[in-house]
Scaffold this active site. Structure first.
Site, PDB file in Angstrom:
ATOM      1  N   THR A 189      -2.466  -1.966  -4.444  1.00 25.35           N
ATOM      2  CA  THR A 189      -2.453  -3.423  -4.590  1.00 25.35           C
ATOM      3  C   THR A 189      -2.675  -4.169  -3.271  1.00 25.35           C
ATOM      4  OG1 THR A 189      -0.030  -3.457  -4.360  1.00 25.35           O
ATOM      5  CG2 THR A 189      -0.948  -3.337  -6.595  1.00 25.35           C
TER       6      THR A 189
ATOM      7  N   THR B 135      -0.199   2.737  -5.061  1.00 22.30           N
ATOM      8  CA  THR B 135       1.149   2.857  -5.629  1.00 22.30           C
ATOM      9  C   THR B 135       1.111   3.403  -7.048  1.00 22.30           C
ATOM     10  OG1 THR B 135       1.970   1.048  -4.265  1.00 22.30           O
ATOM     11  CG2 THR B 135       3.228   1.564  -6.244  1.00 22.30           C
TER      12      THR B 135
END
Length: 327
Positions: A93, A12
């Site tokens: 993540t 991300t």
């Protein structure tokens, strides 16, 4: 100037959405590591940073080959440059905690290895990646971080690889270290970390990762679990097995019966729990069923440890001794 190595893997933090108001629907792993570095010009005043792109993927798509490349590159970099201050890894993540724990078990060097990601894509109005990256570099360059092993820096907090986990699907504060809390934090004043209490264990420090990895599935505990899943794992001769047990790592009566009835060789098997915090302790039935408690490790980290133990040819006693010795 201090020298630092930045290894980019996507995620991300390198993601892009159609517009700046979108933070949920985006493509991860679009920007390269050079672009992430350029977005934080303050980093130029801190260190000379070399950037290498290991991968550019959503971390849900990370492969064992990427792990092998990361371990090899970090080891080579530390061996080749005694003046290298540390390594920063930009990472998605979703599986960041697993990569951090893997590196903790394999990288034997006092210099910091710091993983960092973001919960919002780089194109978002309130993107958290640039500040997270600045903090990660500051931690990697700090004397306070030496000797702590592999660290995760998110939302101004510094976490130990063994404890940290992702607890939320949204929000910049999605990472925490249940039971222990973070090691410290980073802010405008500096790096605030607890002192290193002593030498750390690096049980696979000299182990070279192969190209072929074993099968080590995770079986999730629930109401009325399907025994076919466990039976299939055993008949398929998996090398290891992690149970995400209910409560304190408990298996159902049905699952215990499958293990009792199995006459073939037993894989290495760990019991973790699905609660999100709290340890799994030894049980009187563990030895008879061929199980070992995973201690404080969550299921995904128990799997990482089990993968390495299988690859290294460890037996049940060796694995038990390591888990028992871990805090």
């Amino acid at each position: 100037m201090n020298r630092l190595l930045l290894l980019a893997t996507g995620g991300t933090i390198a993601g892009c959405a159609a517009d700046s108001a979108t933070s949920n629907y985006y493509t991860a792993g679009v920007l390269g590591g050079d672009a992430l570095l350029a977005a934080v010009p303050q980093l130029q005043d801190l260190a000379t940073i070399s950037v290498e792109q290991i991968a550019n993927v959503d971390s849900a798509d990370l492969l064992f080959a990427h792990w092998r490349a990361l371990v090899g590159r970090i080891r080579d970099a530390f061996a080749a440059d005694p003046e290298l201050a540390g390594v920063v890894i930009t990472h998605g993540t979703n599986t960041l905690e697993e990569t951090a724990w893997l590196l903790q078990l394999l990288i034997d060097d006092p210099r910091p290895v710091v993983l960092v990601g973001a919960m919002r894509p780089a194109t978002a109005l309130s993107a958290d990646g640039p500040l997270n990256l600045l903090h990660a570099v500051q931690v990697a360059l700090s004397h306070e971080a030496r000797g702590h092993g592999v660290l995760v820096v998110m939302d101004g907090q510094v976490h130990a690889a063994q404890r940290v986990t992702k607890l939320a699907t949204q929000g910049v504060g999605a990472f925490a270290s249940p039971d222990s809390g973070p090691l410290g934090w980073v802010d405008d004043v500096g790096i605030h970390l607890t002192s290193v209490s002593g030498p750390r264990q690096v049980p696979f420090a000299y182990f070279d990762l192969p190209e072929q990895w074993p099968e080590v599935p995770i079986v999730y505990g629930c109401v009325d679990p399907e025994p076919l899943l466990l039976s299939t794992c055993l008949t398929s001769r998996v090398a290891g097995l992690v149970f995400t047990g209910t409560g304190a790592g408990q298996l159902s009566v049905g699952e215990c019966r499958v293990l009792e009835a199995w006459a073939g060789p037993r894989p290495l098997m760990l019991r973790a729990n699905r609660c999100g915090s709290g340890p799994v302790h030894r049980h009187a039935e563990d030895e008879r069923l061929g199980l070992l408690p995973a201690g404080s490790l969550n299921p995904q980290k128990a799997r990482v440890l089990l993968l390495l133990a299988v690859l290294a040819g460890w037996d049940r006693n060796q694995l038990d001794a390591l888990i028992t010795a871990s805090p």
